[in-house]
Motif scaffolding. Structure first.
Motif, PDB file in Angstrom:
ATOM      1  N   LEU A  51      52.784  71.971  89.616  1.00  0.00           N
ATOM      2  CA  LEU A  51      53.829  72.025  90.629  1.00  0.00           C
ATOM      3  C   LEU A  51      53.483  71.044  91.743  1.00  0.00           C
ATOM      4  N   HIS A  52      54.491  70.613  92.472  1.00  0.00           N
ATOM      5  CA  HIS A  52      54.264  69.681  93.575  1.00  0.00           C
ATOM      6  C   HIS A  52      53.315  70.321  94.587  1.00  0.00           C
ATOM      7  N   PRO A  53      52.375  69.563  95.133  1.00  0.00           N
ATOM      8  CA  PRO A  53      51.368  70.148  96.026  1.00  0.00           C
ATOM      9  C   PRO A  53      51.922  70.772  97.304  1.00  0.00           C
ATOM     10  N   ASN A  54      53.178  70.529  97.657  1.00  0.00           N
ATOM     11  CA  ASN A  54      53.677  71.131  98.888  1.00  0.00           C
ATOM     12  C   ASN A  54      54.094  72.592  98.710  1.00  0.00           C
ATOM     13  N   TRP A  55      53.914  73.133  97.499  1.00  0.00           N
ATOM     14  CA  TRP A  55      54.080  74.573  97.312  1.00  0.00           C
ATOM     15  C   TRP A  55      52.792  75.278  97.710  1.00  0.00           C
ATOM     16  N   LYS A  56      52.880  76.242  98.613  1.00  0.00           N
ATOM     17  CA  LYS A  56      51.694  76.986  99.044  1.00  0.00           C
ATOM     18  C   LYS A  56      51.439  78.114  98.049  1.00  0.00           C
ATOM     19  N   GLN A  57      50.257  78.132  97.457  1.00  0.00           N
ATOM     20  CA  GLN A  57      49.920  79.106  96.431  1.00  0.00           C
ATOM     21  C   GLN A  57      48.708  79.942  96.838  1.00  0.00           C
ATOM     22  N   HIS A  58      48.785  81.236  96.548  1.00  0.00           N
ATOM     23  CA  HIS A  58      47.668  82.163  96.742  1.00  0.00           C
ATOM     24  C   HIS A  58      47.389  82.824  95.396  1.00  0.00           C
ATOM     25  N   SER A  59      46.227  82.579  94.836  1.00  0.00           N
ATOM     26  CA  SER A  59      45.915  83.081  93.490  1.00  0.00           C
ATOM     27  C   SER A  59      45.450  84.532  93.522  1.00  0.00           C
ATOM     28  N   ILE A  60      46.237  85.395  94.124  1.00  0.00           N
ATOM     29  CA  ILE A  60      45.908  86.811  94.218  1.00  0.00           C
ATOM     30  C   ILE A  60      47.123  87.631  93.810  1.00  0.00           C
ATOM     31  N   ARG A  61      46.843  88.819  93.287  1.00  0.00           N
ATOM     32  CA  ARG A  61      47.900  89.772  92.954  1.00  0.00           C
ATOM     33  C   ARG A  61      47.695  91.031  93.787  1.00  0.00           C
ATOM     34  N   LEU A  62      48.779  91.569  94.289  1.00  0.00           N
ATOM     35  CA  LEU A  62      48.688  92.700  95.205  1.00  0.00           C
ATOM     36  C   LEU A  62      47.975  93.889  94.584  1.00  0.00           C
ATOM     37  N   GLU A  63      48.193  94.135  93.289  1.00  0.00           N
ATOM     38  CA  GLU A  63      47.599  95.310  92.651  1.00  0.00           C
ATOM     39  C   GLU A  63      46.094  95.210  92.529  1.00  0.00           C
ATOM     40  N   ASP A  64      45.518  94.013  92.739  1.00  0.00           N
ATOM     41  CA  ASP A  64      44.073  93.820  92.630  1.00  0.00           C
ATOM     42  C   ASP A  64      43.351  93.917  93.978  1.00  0.00           C
ATOM     43  N   TYR A  89      56.999  96.166  88.956  1.00  0.00           N
ATOM     44  CA  TYR A  89      55.989  96.342  89.990  1.00  0.00           C
ATOM     45  C   TYR A  89      56.294  97.380  91.072  1.00  0.00           C
ATOM     46  N   PRO A  90      57.533  97.561  91.500  1.00  0.00           N
ATOM     47  CA  PRO A  90      57.773  98.622  92.486  1.00  0.00           C
ATOM     48  C   PRO A  90      57.448 100.019  91.973  1.00  0.00           C
ATOM     49  N   SER A  91      57.282 100.187  90.649  1.00  0.00           N
ATOM     50  CA  SER A  91      56.891 101.477  90.083  1.00  0.00           C
ATOM     51  C   SER A  91      55.410 101.538  89.742  1.00  0.00           C
ATOM     52  N   LEU A  92      54.665 100.460  90.020  1.00  0.00           N
ATOM     53  CA  LEU A  92      53.226 100.423  89.750  1.00  0.00           C
ATOM     54  C   LEU A  92      52.471 100.885  91.000  1.00  0.00           C
ATOM     55  N   PRO A  93      51.785 102.038  90.945  1.00  0.00           N
ATOM     56  CA  PRO A  93      51.196 102.616  92.162  1.00  0.00           C
ATOM     57  C   PRO A  93      50.299 101.671  92.944  1.00  0.00           C
ATOM     58  N   ASN A  94      49.405 100.954  92.265  1.00  0.00           N
ATOM     59  CA  ASN A  94      48.488 100.064  92.979  1.00  0.00           C
ATOM     60  C   ASN A  94      49.236  98.942  93.692  1.00  0.00           C
ATOM     61  N   TRP A  95      50.256  98.397  93.027  1.00  0.00           N
ATOM     62  CA  TRP A  95      51.035  97.325  93.651  1.00  0.00           C
ATOM     63  C   TRP A  95      51.817  97.867  94.839  1.00  0.00           C
ATOM     64  N   ARG A  96      52.482  99.015  94.663  1.00  0.00           N
ATOM     65  CA  ARG A  96      53.293  99.587  95.733  1.00  0.00           C
ATOM     66  C   ARG A  96      52.443  99.951  96.947  1.00  0.00           C
ATOM     67  N   GLN A 110      66.521  93.603  87.425  1.00  0.00           N
ATOM     68  CA  GLN A 110      66.236  94.354  86.208  1.00  0.00           C
ATOM     69  C   GLN A 110      66.451  93.475  84.985  1.00  0.00           C
ATOM     70  N   HIS A 111      65.347  93.071  84.350  1.00  0.00           N
ATOM     71  CA  HIS A 111      65.413  92.202  83.182  1.00  0.00           C
ATOM     72  C   HIS A 111      65.194  92.955  81.873  1.00  0.00           C
ATOM     73  N   SER A 112      65.055  94.261  81.944  1.00  0.00           N
ATOM     74  CA  SER A 112      64.891  95.070  80.732  1.00  0.00           C
ATOM     75  C   SER A 112      65.829  96.266  80.807  1.00  0.00           C
ATOM     76  N   PRO A 113      66.493  96.595  79.688  1.00  0.00           N
ATOM     77  CA  PRO A 113      67.375  97.760  79.698  1.00  0.00           C
ATOM     78  C   PRO A 113      66.650  99.062  79.393  1.00  0.00           C
ATOM     79  N   LEU A 114      65.341  99.010  79.198  1.00  0.00           N
ATOM     80  CA  LEU A 114      64.588 100.174  78.731  1.00  0.00           C
ATOM     81  C   LEU A 114      63.552 100.695  79.720  1.00  0.00           C
ATOM     82  N   PHE A 115      63.188  99.912  80.713  1.00  0.00           N
ATOM     83  CA  PHE A 115      62.098 100.296  81.610  1.00  0.00           C
ATOM     84  C   PHE A 115      62.513 101.486  82.478  1.00  0.00           C
ATOM     85  N   HIS A 116      61.600 102.459  82.622  1.00  0.00           N
ATOM     86  CA  HIS A 116      61.851 103.643  83.447  1.00  0.00           C
ATOM     87  C   HIS A 116      61.083 103.518  84.762  1.00  0.00           C
ATOM     88  N   HIS A 117      61.805 103.556  85.867  1.00  0.00           N
ATOM     89  CA  HIS A 117      61.191 103.442  87.190  1.00  0.00           C
ATOM     90  C   HIS A 117      60.800 104.800  87.740  1.00  0.00           C
TER      91      HIS A 117
END
Length: 339
Positions: A51-64, A89-96, A110-117
């Protein structure tokens, strides 16, 4: 406004090199946020290095992130206004738990018709769920979803000016759920060539319909990405969309991709209120909405009629409508609650 767009563990990069659903949607939201004047941070290690270097990136995930860590404090100090994330992710306890400490809005599609929140994942206010069609809104009604067309984008997929191409094109994964054999038969009825673009996920399905898939009017292109995928849409006179009777399409990227390329759509649907109905109108395509009890031959004949109708539409006006209906900036403004 400061927006964080979060990746997640998966098989695709962000944005993906070829296919992918949520990955392409997340990239489109980042582009839309920047176009709307927001500051954008790409959160997570899966964002591509080219990606173009002017995108600011943080290599971290909230759940970690553990409470009290320096990385978490840096996120808190940044004062995010909005996090855009995959629907799980809004249904993942560590992320939330981490997201709640940031005190910002959360938006997902919502990109899946099967996921239960989880029951408290969304409230329709500061934690918002968006769905493509009336069918999907009804499936997730307890979470107060907001109906909104999704925009998807890849890297290096700028659409050229519209032009009437040749033949038909079908794009997607080749399996029973997507049912390209019906599109191939419809093309055969019309005496038209059709190009099948996408990876083969189900070889047994292809073997069951080998006479159609091996017919002379069929060209296999395999999986395409980037500008090659854009030109697959652009180079066709009509894009043909199919799916199986028991499949629920959560929000197909192909509708926006075809219309933005200026290619009208002939679509098969098995009920009303689907993504087909949400995405298309008489100025952008032809629809065959059928009772699921009809056989494949009847479906192919109806789809052939829709193809003939769609083929008459002017590509230039189709592209103009596509750019307006599937605009990344407008989409972000809807997600941010500012539209």
């Amino acid at each position: 406004m400061l927006v964080g767009v979060c990746d997640f563990p998966g098989n695709y990069a962000f944005p993906p090199h070829g296919y992918g659903g949520i990955e392409r949607w997340l990239w489109a939201t980042a582009l839309g946020a920047r176009a709307a004047g927001a500051d954008v941070h790409l959160l997570g290690p899966a964002w591509r290095e080219d990606l173009h270097p002017n995108w600011k990136q943080h290599s971290i995930r909230l759940e970690d992130l553990a409470p009290g860590t320096t990385a978490l404090k840096e996120l808190q100090d940044a004062c995010y206004d909005l996090l855009i994330v995959g629907h799980e992710y809004p249904s993942l306890p560590n992320w939330r738990e981490t997201a709640d400490t940031l005190g910002c809005d959360i938006a997902t599609f919502q990109h899946s018709p099967l996921f239960h929140h989880s029951e408290d994942a969304f409230n329709g206010r500061n934690r918002r769920l968006y769905c493509y069609s009336r069918q999907m809104v009804n499936r997730y009604h307890r979470h107060e979803p907001i109906q909104e067309l999704a925009v998807h984008a890849g890297l290096g997929e700028q659409e050229p000016a519209s032009a009437r191409g040749q033949g038909l094109v079908w794009v997607g994964r080749v399996d029973e759920q997507k049912s390209p054999h019906i599109a191939i038969r419809a093309a055969q009825i019309l005496g038209r060539r059709i190009r099948i673009v996408g990876p083969t996920f189900d070889h047994e399905y292809v073997a069951r319909h080998r006479r159609l898939f091996s017919a002379d009017h069929v060209e296999w292109a395999g999986e395409l990405g980037g500008s090659a995928k854009t030109h697959a849409f652009h180079g066709a006179e009509t894009f043909v969309y199919t799916y199986s009777r028991d499949y629920v399409e959560a929000g197909a990227a192909v509708f926006g991709e075809a219309l933005r390329a200026g290619t009208p759509i002939a679509a098969l649907a098995w009920s009303h209120g689907t993504c087909v109905e949400a995405a298309l109108c008489e100025q952008t395509g032809g629809q065959a909405v059928l009772d699921p009890s009809v056989d494949d031959e009847t479906a192919s004949l109806s789809l052939a009629e829709a193809i003939e109708k769609a083929s008459e539409l002017p590509h230039r006006s189709v592209q103009e409508i596509g750019f307006d209906r599937f605009d990344a900036e407008r989409h972000f403004e809807a997600l941010s609650g500012s539209s």
